[in-house]
Design a protein around this motif. Structure first.
Motif, PDB file in Angstrom:
ATOM      1  N   THR A 173       0.838  -1.190   0.000  1.00 52.33           N
ATOM      2  CA  THR A 173       0.000   0.000   0.000  1.00 52.33           C
ATOM      3  C   THR A 173       0.880   1.249   0.000  1.00 52.33           C
ATOM      4  O   THR A 173       2.055   1.197   0.373  1.00 52.33           O
ATOM      5  N   ASN A 174       0.307   2.363  -0.427  1.00 51.50           N
ATOM      6  CA  ASN A 174       1.057   3.624  -0.476  1.00 51.50           C
ATOM      7  C   ASN A 174       1.620   3.978   0.888  1.00 51.50           C
ATOM      8  O   ASN A 174       0.935   3.871   1.901  1.00 51.50           O
ATOM      9  N   GLY A 175       2.892   4.371   0.915  1.00 51.38           N
ATOM     10  CA  GLY A 175       3.512   4.823   2.149  1.00 51.38           C
ATOM     11  C   GLY A 175       4.247   3.762   2.929  1.00 51.38           C
ATOM     12  O   GLY A 175       5.047   4.090   3.808  1.00 51.38           O
ATOM     13  N   LEU A 176       3.997   2.485   2.644  1.00 47.94           N
ATOM     14  CA  LEU A 176       4.688   1.429   3.396  1.00 47.94           C
ATOM     15  C   LEU A 176       6.181   1.490   3.084  1.00 47.94           C
ATOM     16  O   LEU A 176       6.580   1.475   1.927  1.00 47.94           O
ATOM     17  N   ARG A 177       6.996   1.552   4.139  1.00 45.19           N
ATOM     18  CA  ARG A 177       8.440   1.670   3.922  1.00 45.19           C
ATOM     19  C   ARG A 177       9.254   0.543   4.526  1.00 45.19           C
ATOM     20  O   ARG A 177      10.437   0.392   4.216  1.00 45.19           O
ATOM     21  N   ALA A 178       8.645  -0.292   5.416  1.00 49.26           N
ATOM     22  CA  ALA A 178       9.423  -1.357   6.056  1.00 49.26           C
ATOM     23  C   ALA A 178       8.519  -2.387   6.703  1.00 49.26           C
ATOM     24  O   ALA A 178       7.393  -2.087   7.115  1.00 49.26           O
ATOM     25  N   LEU A 179       9.039  -3.620   6.784  1.00 50.53           N
ATOM     26  CA  LEU A 179       8.445  -4.664   7.620  1.00 50.53           C
ATOM     27  C   LEU A 179       9.365  -4.874   8.816  1.00 50.53           C
ATOM     28  O   LEU A 179      10.594  -4.882   8.669  1.00 50.53           O
ATOM     29  N   TRP A 198       7.307  -7.981  -0.920  1.00 51.64           N
ATOM     30  CA  TRP A 198       6.673  -6.753  -0.440  1.00 51.64           C
ATOM     31  C   TRP A 198       7.240  -5.486  -1.058  1.00 51.64           C
ATOM     32  O   TRP A 198       6.610  -4.419  -1.014  1.00 51.64           O
ATOM     33  N   GLY A 199       8.468  -5.570  -1.562  1.00 44.28           N
ATOM     34  CA  GLY A 199       9.067  -4.400  -2.190  1.00 44.28           C
ATOM     35  C   GLY A 199       9.561  -3.348  -1.213  1.00 44.28           C
ATOM     36  O   GLY A 199       9.751  -2.184  -1.591  1.00 44.28           O
ATOM     37  N   VAL A 200       9.776  -3.736   0.052  1.00 47.85           N
ATOM     38  CA  VAL A 200      10.292  -2.803   1.067  1.00 47.85           C
ATOM     39  C   VAL A 200      11.354  -3.512   1.897  1.00 47.85           C
ATOM     40  O   VAL A 200      11.377  -4.745   1.954  1.00 47.85           O
ATOM     41  N   PRO A 201      12.223  -2.767   2.572  1.00 47.27           N
ATOM     42  CA  PRO A 201      13.234  -3.402   3.429  1.00 47.27           C
ATOM     43  C   PRO A 201      12.599  -4.162   4.593  1.00 47.27           C
ATOM     44  O   PRO A 201      11.533  -3.793   5.090  1.00 47.27           O
ATOM     45  N   VAL A 202      13.288  -5.224   5.020  1.00 48.55           N
ATOM     46  CA  VAL A 202      12.831  -6.048   6.136  1.00 48.55           C
ATOM     47  C   VAL A 202      13.844  -5.954   7.275  1.00 48.55           C
ATOM     48  O   VAL A 202      15.047  -6.132   7.075  1.00 48.55           O
ATOM     49  N   GLN A 219      20.371  -3.057   7.971  1.00 46.98           N
ATOM     50  CA  GLN A 219      19.836  -3.193   6.610  1.00 46.98           C
ATOM     51  C   GLN A 219      20.286  -4.484   5.932  1.00 46.98           C
ATOM     52  O   GLN A 219      19.604  -5.004   5.047  1.00 46.98           O
ATOM     53  N   ASP A 220      21.444  -5.000   6.335  1.00 47.74           N
ATOM     54  CA  ASP A 220      21.967  -6.229   5.734  1.00 47.74           C
ATOM     55  C   ASP A 220      21.446  -7.493   6.423  1.00 47.74           C
ATOM     56  O   ASP A 220      21.801  -8.598   6.033  1.00 47.74           O
ATOM     57  N   GLY A 221      20.613  -7.319   7.452  1.00 47.29           N
ATOM     58  CA  GLY A 221      20.045  -8.470   8.134  1.00 47.29           C
ATOM     59  C   GLY A 221      20.885  -8.972   9.288  1.00 47.29           C
ATOM     60  O   GLY A 221      20.596 -10.031   9.860  1.00 47.29           O
TER      61      GLY A 221
END
Length: 388
Positions: A173-179, A198-202, A219-221
């Protein structure tokens, strides 16, 4: 530094009894604390602070035995939300966080709520354990409120994405930037799969109800050992320390006021790695391989939960849901694919063997019916006045 952990532990009646008469000058001579000890001890004996300083009480799920009590002081609340606020997730007042963790006896949902209160971020409570908010309702809330962060179990991330697909609702959805995922292991391949889906960073959150939140991945997990209130050890089956880069058994110590832990042998399989010399962050890295109870042994080779995830999420066709069962020498992968995927089990069986040399059986079957995933809420309010 080790003295801080001993001092914290000795505020607890449990540890005063456990350590009575022992020489505490050598760290390695301090006996491990076991899950059974925590389960079989009075909840009040585990307190490390006066009851008037306690903010919340929690318990583990009890799926592997008697639940373990866990206390958090008002001071602990600050330490817990700082783990979130000081992470690369960068939670801030402009965020809208949809909190899918259960608001029950487990701790993650509360930590995130406290963090939102501290930063001024908007919080949406969409309790996984509540009949009011099944997966379909979460999808609908996301459409309306457009959260910037979705916090939930990894398996929930898979289910909710599929529910949206079945309802022909485009995600993210619009605005989602992270899980922000917690409560289950997320191996590198699984993280990669989620980020592609999801197309966002986890980001992942490591800890437990009894230990509290310990680390948030970068960011690298990677989990960086940067929490000053936690000491992590990795030991072999005889309890001796192992070198960095060697997998072993996790032993955790915390200075939490509500319930300090001293050399808690929690049955996690861990590894501490030295950082990459080229990395800007030279903090050691923690690798989590899952619990020792979630390993399978096949022809002398051990497969951890981490190893199994790396295999599953390397397949050409990744299932929606999956389980692995072992009965003697027979290992069976039970896989559920989405209705639009017609995949023969022999094909998956051959791929598993080629990728791993694991001669496993494969069953393609429904683990959770799709119609149940997309169903409407079963909950309804009691009606006092009816009109016909």
């Amino acid at each position: 530094m080790d003295d801080v952990f001993v001092t914290s532990a000795l505020r607890s009646p449990f540890y005063r009894k456990k350590l009575a008469g022992l020489t505490l000058s050598k760290w390695e001579d301090i006996p491990f604390t076991t899950k059974d000890e925590l389960r079989n001890t009075s909840a009040y004996d585990l307190l490390g602070a006066p009851i008037e300083d306690i903010a919340t009480y929690h318990e583990t799920s009890g799926t592997t035995g008697t639940p373990t009590p866990s206390w958090y002081s008002h001071s602990d609340v600050t330490k817990e939300f700082k783990v979130i606020l000081q992470s690369k997730l960068n939670l801030n007042k402009n965020d809208i966080l949809l909190n899918r963790f259960p608001f029950a006896l487990a701790i993650p949902s509360f930590i995130l709520y406290w963090a939102c209160q501290e930063t001024g971020a908007t919080h949406i409570g969409a309790d996984k354990a509540s009949m009011i908010t099944p997966d379909r309702r979460v999808v609908e809330i996301m459409q309306r409120a457009k959260p910037s962060i979705l916090a939930l179990l990894p398996s929930e991330a898979e289910k909710i994405f599929e529910v949206a697909k079945q309802l022909h609702i485009p995600f993210p959805t619009n605005g989602l930037r992270a899980l922000l995922l917690a409560g289950e292991l997320v191996s590198p391949k699984r993280k990669e799969y989620f980020e592609k889906l999801w197309g966002v960073p986890v980001f992942t959150f490591f800890g437990s109800t009894e230990t509290g939140g310990l680390f948030v991945s970068d960011q690298d997990g990677y989990y960086r050992l940067n929490n000053p209130h936690v000491k992590i050890e990795v030991v072999d089956d005889d309890g001796h320390p192992v070198a960095h880069g060697v997998r072993g058994n996790g032993v955790l110590s915390t200075t939490r006021e509500g319930m300090p832990l001293l050399r808690y042998y929690n049955h996690d399989l861990l590894e501490i790695r030295d950082p990459d010399p080229a990395s800007e962050d030279q903090t050691p890295v923690l690798i989590h391989y899952g619990r020792d109870e979630n390993t399978i042994i096949w022809h002398g080779k051990e497969w951890t939960f981490y190893d199994l995830q790396e295999l599953i999420y390397s397949l050409d066709r990744i299932p929606l849901l999956w389980k692995v069962k072992q009965n003697g020498d027979t290992v069976t992968f039970i896989l559920q694919y989405t209705p639009d995927q017609d995949i023969p089990s022999d094909r998956i069986k051959n791929e598993i063997y080629k990728r791993s040399d694991l001669e496993a059986e494969v069953r393609i079957e429904e683990i959770i019916p799709i119609e149940k995933l997309v169903g409407k809420p079963a909950y309804s309010k009691y009606v006092h006045i009816e009109k016909e």
